[in-house]
Design an enzyme around this catalytic site. Sequence first.
Site, short mmCIF file in Angstrom:
data_model
loop_
_atom_site.label_atom_id
_atom_site.label_comp_id
_atom_site.label_asym_id
_atom_site.label_seq_id
_atom_site.Cartn_x
_atom_site.Cartn_y
_atom_site.Cartn_z
N LYS A 38 0.82 -1.21 0.00
CA LYS A 38 0.00 0.00 0.00
C LYS A 38 0.86 1.27 0.00
CE LYS A 38 -2.27 0.54 3.72
NZ LYS A 38 -1.67 1.66 4.46
N SER A 39 1.83 1.30 0.92
CA SER A 39 2.68 2.49 0.99
C SER A 39 3.44 2.68 -0.31
CB SER A 39 3.64 2.39 2.17
OG SER A 39 2.92 2.37 3.37
N PRO A 113 -3.49 1.99 8.36
CA PRO A 113 -3.01 0.62 8.47
C PRO A 113 -4.16 -0.36 8.32
CG PRO A 113 -3.05 1.68 10.61
CD PRO A 113 -3.49 2.69 9.63
N SER A 542 -19.57 1.52 45.44
CA SER A 542 -19.60 2.32 44.21
C SER A 542 -18.20 2.81 43.81
CB SER A 542 -20.57 3.50 44.34
OG SER A 542 -20.44 4.16 45.57
#
Lengths: 636, 305
Positions: A38-39, A113, A542
């Site tokens: 791709k690059s 990517p 909590s």
Amino acid sequence: MSGQTTAVQTNTLATYLEQLEKKDLLRFITCGSVDDGKSSLIGRLLYESQMLYDDQLAALEADSRRVGTRGQDIDFALLVDGLAAEREQGITIDVAYRFFATERRKFIVADTPGHEQYTRNMATGASTADLAVILIDARKGVLVQTRRHSYIVSLLGIRRVVLAINKMDLVDYDETIYASIKADYARLAQRLGIESVVAIPVSAVHGDNVVAASANMPWYQGPTLLNHLETVELKARQADAPFRMPVQWVNRPDQNFRGFAGTIASGTVQPGDRIRVQPSGRLSTVKRIVSFDGDLPSAGTGKSITLVLADEVDVSRGDVFTTADQPLECADQFEATIIWMSEAPLLQGRQYLLKTSTRTVAATVTPVKYRVNVNALEHEPAERLELNDIGVCEVECDRALAFAPYAEDRTLGAFILIDRLTHDTVGAGLFNFALRRSQNIHWQAMDVDRTVRAAMKRQRGCVLWLTGLSGAGKSTIANLIDRRLTAMARHTYVLDGDNVRHGLNKDLGFTAQDRVENIRRVAEVAKLMADAGLITLVSFISPFRSERQMARELMLPGEFIEVYIDAPLAVAELRDPKGLYKKARRGELSNFTGIDSPYEAPSRAEIRIDTTQVSPADAAEQIVDYLDRLGMLVNT
Amino acid sequence: MIESAAPFSTHLDRLEAESIHILREVVAECERPVMLYSIGKDSAVLLHLARKAFYPAPLPFPLLHVDTTWKFRDMYKLRDEVSSDPAVQLLVHTNQDGLARGISPITHGSQIHTDVMKTEGLKQALDHYAFDAAFGGARRDEEKSRAKERVFSFRTAAHRWDPKQQRPELWSLYNTRKAKGESFRVFPLSNWTELDIWQYIHAERIPVVPLYFAAERPVVERSGSLIMVDDERLPLLPGERPMMRRVRFRTLGCYPLTGAIESEAATVEDIILEMLSARTSERQGRLIDHDGAASMEQKKQEGYF
């Protein structure tokens, strides 16, 4: 070129420059893994469209020799790998934007990517793209990752795909391989609803069919990649699309001017148009379209404008203007697809901020219906969403929103989710549709209200929320406060963590998910009790700040009083009244607060009791005094 | 489907609309925005876009010039013209401590000068006025590490940029939430290229510093760069004598750190044509970028724009 051009030259020059300024813009995303080249493909596009300058080329040559993977040849991949850390690892981990232009068009490339752990980056790049270039290694054909890339592309609303079948040089430029991959992909595209696919056989490393037609593949008669990108038709918008503009900012420099600024999401607008303000539904008429360059006769999709209306209607940021007779649907509960982008999982019941167009509201994800397995394209049951998961959920907002399904409108159908404490963007979402129930359940107003009930009881209803580690002394102190107030003939109730788990919450365990739901239910019950005029004591570990914050926001201002019963872990563990710490240390209890589950101490509790310094009786007295000072107790 | 991402007209229209949207989003959601004004061409475009975004209201934020005292004289002249507009409030800040220590690009070199007078000076000003969002004119096409920069770039209370902590940005939905003390650097020109900037200056007739246009100017040649002798503060090396050359600047910074190029381009039109056939990128004229490998990324982490 000198400053002394003749009249004729000046004329041609002006025309030429004008033409250049009228180029259009194509935004596209490239999808593929490192191995797909791709690059190299992007580097090649930049190089061949002559967007590389001499100094960049020299730097690239030096880098290629130092860290490149192509021997003495230029490694185009190095050109587009930006951050130093990434260059060392040899991977791209973020979204990088690249720019190039030809005589015909300007291009913005989102380079992302392709690995599964970077789904969020791909979704980010796809969100602003008009087209996707999906890379396939000719030796491997349509793979699992191709399905993933194509699914994300179609989910984010991209309807045009270029299938770049790369590394044709490694399969001897074989036409049958190209044809078979093309046919395989056509079936996938049809399943995903991708309307247009153009398959191009290329070799990014050698440049075949990237810019110039390849002499190695005379059988291929179609366009080269660049040729296609330059000429692909950017479908004209439907001329009759309804006008929609979220109000971004109210421009009010003085009493004489009141304009509404925003970016048009769809349609066109002109003075005289009847518009509707949503969600209020009020009607008005456009009087002027004001701009720095003078009033405009009309404005269309994508333009950032300022409107002046004919009448004084109540409009603020977050409202949406629409064509009067084509309003948007308004709802507060939705089915939505969510792409989770945070290391901390999405928890059902936790409250997040939801930002859509120019409006931000509080929102809770109620059930996660299913998770999408992006590799198999199948639905899987899921309780929560982890980083890079894509799931379909129900979302409930605290106010009604004007919205459109994402498949119809990429502006009014999109939202992001923001964590209330860290302020990170944790998710991206697409509205699918409104849930019917949100339109049919209305709040029932009653005649006897909280003020009347409070007056009868000579007190104001409120919630004392005692939080702290197990063994800190919450129940002991709550009990003492309760006795004291009862002795004063006040009306109280104690909601105790253990007791509630015997009934209302007996279906819940101790996972982070269940703890959130536990708190949500108790907070809702406490709210009803406070509304009934009771001084409600909640004694709950909590442990998470965001749930206590959620409880606080359910109540009216001033009604929620957080009391931090502070005991260091060592002290609480030493007391261990129920023997639970010992069990947890032996590994017999999991998710135990303080041991293998965190306790997030309050940063702005109204009251903090240091139990190493103050006795339970003194603590109870302090807290009752506090209520008195606040006017919660009416003296007669 | 109504295709919101498709172009509605030209690339310049689309870039303009996006930048205006970003400018307005900051004003709608941040408490104390400011616009960093460096007097260069990108600042000129940014200022023009801001006037358009908020018209007819005056700019709803001040401009801030972090003055190293080493700008070209022509830059100060344009700055004074801009600040004479009553609709514009211009703040000027100089790192007084650096000035007292006599920090200069000549005696201390580009790195120390930039650290102290620009990066430190900027942090001082942002802290002093408690600005929570600062617009800058940086573009993604300028430099490799900028290609991944967000439009809303989150900074810690210490002004640091952490490449791993940047928030994902989808569609045009910007997350403007932050805690007290934290801030944003906001880059409305992220998607513009150098060519777009000049085309827009041409189309909108935006005034820029005359130094961008070729003229006879006194320069000396130092390690391959042409440095303009803009005032008497530039010490000449033995045997060095200013010579008149027909030069212009592609980028403007502190004059001893900014290299000129030989050029005949005397108008905006000429510049655009020259760019279409140019063979070097614009940041080559900036001496500070060459300080070390990946040096821009490092400067940004420390708080440089």
